[in-house]
Design a protein around this motif. Structure first.
Motif, PDB file in Angstrom:
ATOM      1  N   THR A   1       0.932  -1.072  -0.098  1.00 27.78           N
ATOM      2  CA  THR A   1       0.021  -0.029  -0.138  1.00 27.78           C
ATOM      3  C   THR A   1       0.961   1.233   0.028  1.00 27.78           C
ATOM      4  N   ILE A   2       1.933   1.221   0.945  1.00 26.24           N
ATOM      5  CA  ILE A   2       2.797   2.586   0.838  1.00 26.24           C
ATOM      6  C   ILE A   2       3.372   2.799  -0.453  1.00 26.24           C
ATOM      7  N   ALA A   3       3.926   1.568  -0.673  1.00 29.37           N
ATOM      8  CA  ALA A   3       4.734   1.709  -2.268  1.00 29.37           C
ATOM      9  C   ALA A   3       3.740   2.279  -3.389  1.00 29.37           C
ATOM     10  N   LEU A   4       2.609   1.713  -3.578  1.00 30.66           N
ATOM     11  CA  LEU A   4       1.679   2.209  -4.413  1.00 30.66           C
ATOM     12  C   LEU A   4       1.000   3.382  -4.092  1.00 30.66           C
ATOM     13  N   LEU A   5       1.118   3.966  -2.985  1.00 28.43           N
ATOM     14  CA  LEU A   5       0.797   5.441  -2.854  1.00 28.43           C
ATOM     15  C   LEU A   5       1.376   6.350  -3.744  1.00 28.43           C
ATOM     16  N   PHE A   6       2.686   6.209  -4.212  1.00 27.87           N
ATOM     17  CA  PHE A   6       3.203   7.199  -4.789  1.00 27.87           C
ATOM     18  C   PHE A   6       2.800   7.036  -6.223  1.00 27.87           C
ATOM     19  N   PHE A   7       2.085   6.193  -6.726  1.00 25.44           N
ATOM     20  CA  PHE A   7       1.767   5.951  -8.103  1.00 25.44           C
ATOM     21  C   PHE A   7       0.172   5.836  -8.101  1.00 25.44           C
ATOM     22  N   ALA A   8      -0.707   5.557  -7.387  1.00 25.18           N
ATOM     23  CA  ALA A   8      -2.104   5.227  -7.563  1.00 25.18           C
ATOM     24  C   ALA A   8      -2.784   6.020  -6.402  1.00 25.18           C
ATOM     25  N   PRO A   9      -4.145   6.217  -6.765  1.00 21.72           N
ATOM     26  CA  PRO A   9      -5.105   6.861  -5.570  1.00 21.72           C
ATOM     27  C   PRO A   9      -5.158   5.982  -4.413  1.00 21.72           C
ATOM     28  N   VAL A  10      -5.509   6.457  -3.446  1.00 21.28           N
ATOM     29  CA  VAL A  10      -5.763   5.687  -2.227  1.00 21.28           C
ATOM     30  C   VAL A  10      -6.331   4.340  -2.172  1.00 21.28           C
ATOM     31  N   PRO A  11      -7.656   4.488  -2.965  1.00 28.30           N
ATOM     32  CA  PRO A  11      -8.555   3.328  -2.826  1.00 28.30           C
ATOM     33  C   PRO A  11      -7.809   2.151  -3.636  1.00 28.30           C
ATOM     34  N   ILE A  12      -7.021   2.545  -4.746  1.00 26.75           N
ATOM     35  CA  ILE A  12      -6.353   1.454  -5.460  1.00 26.75           C
ATOM     36  C   ILE A  12      -5.226   1.000  -4.742  1.00 26.75           C
ATOM     37  N   ALA A  13      -4.455   1.734  -4.043  1.00 25.06           N
ATOM     38  CA  ALA A  13      -3.183   1.238  -3.284  1.00 25.06           C
ATOM     39  C   ALA A  13      -3.852   0.473  -2.025  1.00 25.06           C
ATOM     40  N   LEU A  14      -4.910   0.951  -1.472  1.00 27.91           N
ATOM     41  CA  LEU A  14      -5.455  -0.088  -0.236  1.00 27.91           C
ATOM     42  C   LEU A  14      -6.015  -1.241  -1.006  1.00 27.91           C
ATOM     43  N   ALA A  15      -6.698  -1.330  -2.162  1.00 28.56           N
ATOM     44  CA  ALA A  15      -6.978  -2.577  -2.580  1.00 28.56           C
ATOM     45  C   ALA A  15      -5.929  -3.490  -3.003  1.00 28.56           C
ATOM     46  N   PHE A  16      -4.976  -3.020  -3.520  1.00 30.54           N
ATOM     47  CA  PHE A  16      -3.677  -3.996  -4.042  1.00 30.54           C
ATOM     48  C   PHE A  16      -2.981  -4.497  -2.817  1.00 30.54           C
ATOM     49  N   GLY A  17      -2.871  -3.615  -1.794  1.00 27.85           N
ATOM     50  CA  GLY A  17      -2.330  -3.912  -0.541  1.00 27.85           C
ATOM     51  C   GLY A  17      -2.824  -5.097  -0.059  1.00 27.85           C
ATOM     52  N   ALA A  18      -4.302  -4.993   0.371  1.00 29.89           N
ATOM     53  CA  ALA A  18      -4.868  -6.064   0.698  1.00 29.89           C
ATOM     54  C   ALA A  18      -5.044  -7.310  -0.291  1.00 29.89           C
ATOM     55  N   GLY A  19      -5.104  -7.007  -1.410  1.00 30.50           N
ATOM     56  CA  GLY A  19      -4.987  -8.241  -2.382  1.00 30.50           C
ATOM     57  C   GLY A  19      -3.637  -8.968  -2.305  1.00 30.50           C
ATOM     58  N   ASP A  20      -2.729  -7.972  -2.037  1.00 31.41           N
ATOM     59  CA  ASP A  20      -1.062  -8.736  -1.882  1.00 31.41           C
ATOM     60  C   ASP A  20      -0.868  -9.482  -0.694  1.00 31.41           C
ATOM     61  N   ALA A  21      -1.635  -8.760   0.448  1.00 29.62           N
ATOM     62  CA  ALA A  21      -1.625  -9.647   1.803  1.00 29.62           C
ATOM     63  C   ALA A  21      -2.252 -10.921   1.745  1.00 29.62           C
ATOM     64  N   ILE A  22      -3.452 -11.058   0.866  1.00 33.46           N
ATOM     65  CA  ILE A  22      -3.969 -12.176   0.913  1.00 33.46           C
ATOM     66  C   ILE A  22      -3.287 -13.254  -0.133  1.00 33.46           C
ATOM     67  N   VAL A  23      -2.730 -12.757  -1.071  1.00 31.40           N
ATOM     68  CA  VAL A  23      -1.894 -13.708  -2.143  1.00 31.40           C
ATOM     69  C   VAL A  23      -0.664 -14.089  -1.183  1.00 31.40           C
ATOM     70  N   HIS A  24       0.043 -13.361  -0.812  1.00 32.98           N
ATOM     71  CA  HIS A  24       1.195 -13.476   0.224  1.00 32.98           C
ATOM     72  C   HIS A  24       0.794 -14.584   1.155  1.00 32.98           C
ATOM     73  N   TYR A  25      -0.113 -14.407   1.864  1.00 34.86           N
ATOM     74  CA  TYR A  25      -0.540 -15.519   2.834  1.00 34.86           C
ATOM     75  C   TYR A  25      -0.578 -16.805   2.242  1.00 34.86           C
ATOM     76  N   HIS A  26      -1.450 -16.913   1.213  1.00 30.09           N
ATOM     77  CA  HIS A  26      -1.639 -18.318   1.018  1.00 30.09           C
ATOM     78  C   HIS A  26      -0.344 -18.863   0.092  1.00 30.09           C
ATOM     79  N   ILE A  27       0.633 -18.072  -0.540  1.00 27.89           N
ATOM     80  CA  ILE A  27       1.588 -18.731  -1.141  1.00 27.89           C
ATOM     81  C   ILE A  27       2.730 -19.049  -0.160  1.00 27.89           C
ATOM     82  N   ASP A  28       2.610 -18.408   0.959  1.00 26.30           N
ATOM     83  CA  ASP A  28       3.634 -18.684   2.221  1.00 26.30           C
ATOM     84  C   ASP A  28       2.917 -20.260   2.818  1.00 26.30           C
ATOM     85  N   TRP A  29       1.849 -20.000   3.016  1.00 27.42           N
ATOM     86  CA  TRP A  29       0.963 -21.303   3.508  1.00 27.42           C
ATOM     87  C   TRP A  29       1.277 -22.421   2.674  1.00 27.42           C
ATOM     88  N   ALA A  30       0.881 -22.280   1.387  1.00 22.95           N
ATOM     89  CA  ALA A  30       0.994 -23.431   0.704  1.00 22.95           C
ATOM     90  C   ALA A  30       2.449 -24.047   0.781  1.00 22.95           C
TER      91      ALA A  30
END
Length: 121
Positions: A50-79
């Motif tokens: 989210t912090i990285a994307l705030l330099f390039f995208a509107p807040v809602p986009i940065a938040l959405a991709f931050g949340a999505g990255d967290a979910i994807v990252h969690y499942h990759i690590d868990w698997a």
């Protein structure tokens, strides 16, 4: 140039979250679905994205991709942990699995940058 800078920031985030800020509790909890350590590790990634994307995208986009990255990252690590078995650093398969895990994380970051810079423009 912005795409390269964004990728660089996401790479830095990944290095910091995976190798500098990850605690033993986070590392040890990744194989137990829903365990707080694994969740906190993924949230750390989401915040960093989210912090990285705030330099390039509107807040809602940065938040959405931050949340999505967290979910994807969690499942990759868990698997990875679920399929790792008893592999240890001296085993070849350990490094293959670690490399594949990191490859999937890199693809996630490339996908984020592609969507933000190509599809949402």
């Amino acid at each position: 140039m912005a795409i390269i800078l964004c990728l660089l920031l996401l790479q830095l985030k990944h290095f910091l979250a995976d190798f500098c800020f990850q605690t033993p509790a986070m590392l040890g909890a990744k194989g137990q679905y829903g365990a707080i350590g694994g969740v906190l590790h993924a949230v750390l990634h989401g915040i960093g994205t989210t912090i990285a994307l705030l330099f390039f995208a509107p807040v809602p986009i940065a938040l959405a991709f931050g949340a999505g990255d967290a979910i994807v990252h969690y499942h990759i690590d868990w698997a990875k942990v679920r399929f790792q078995g008893n592999a240890k650093p001296h085993d070849h398969i350990f490094w293959v699995q670690l490399g594949f895990d990191q490859f999937l994380h890199q693809l996630t970051m490339l996908g984020i940058v592609y969507v933000v810079f190509v599809m949402l423009v």
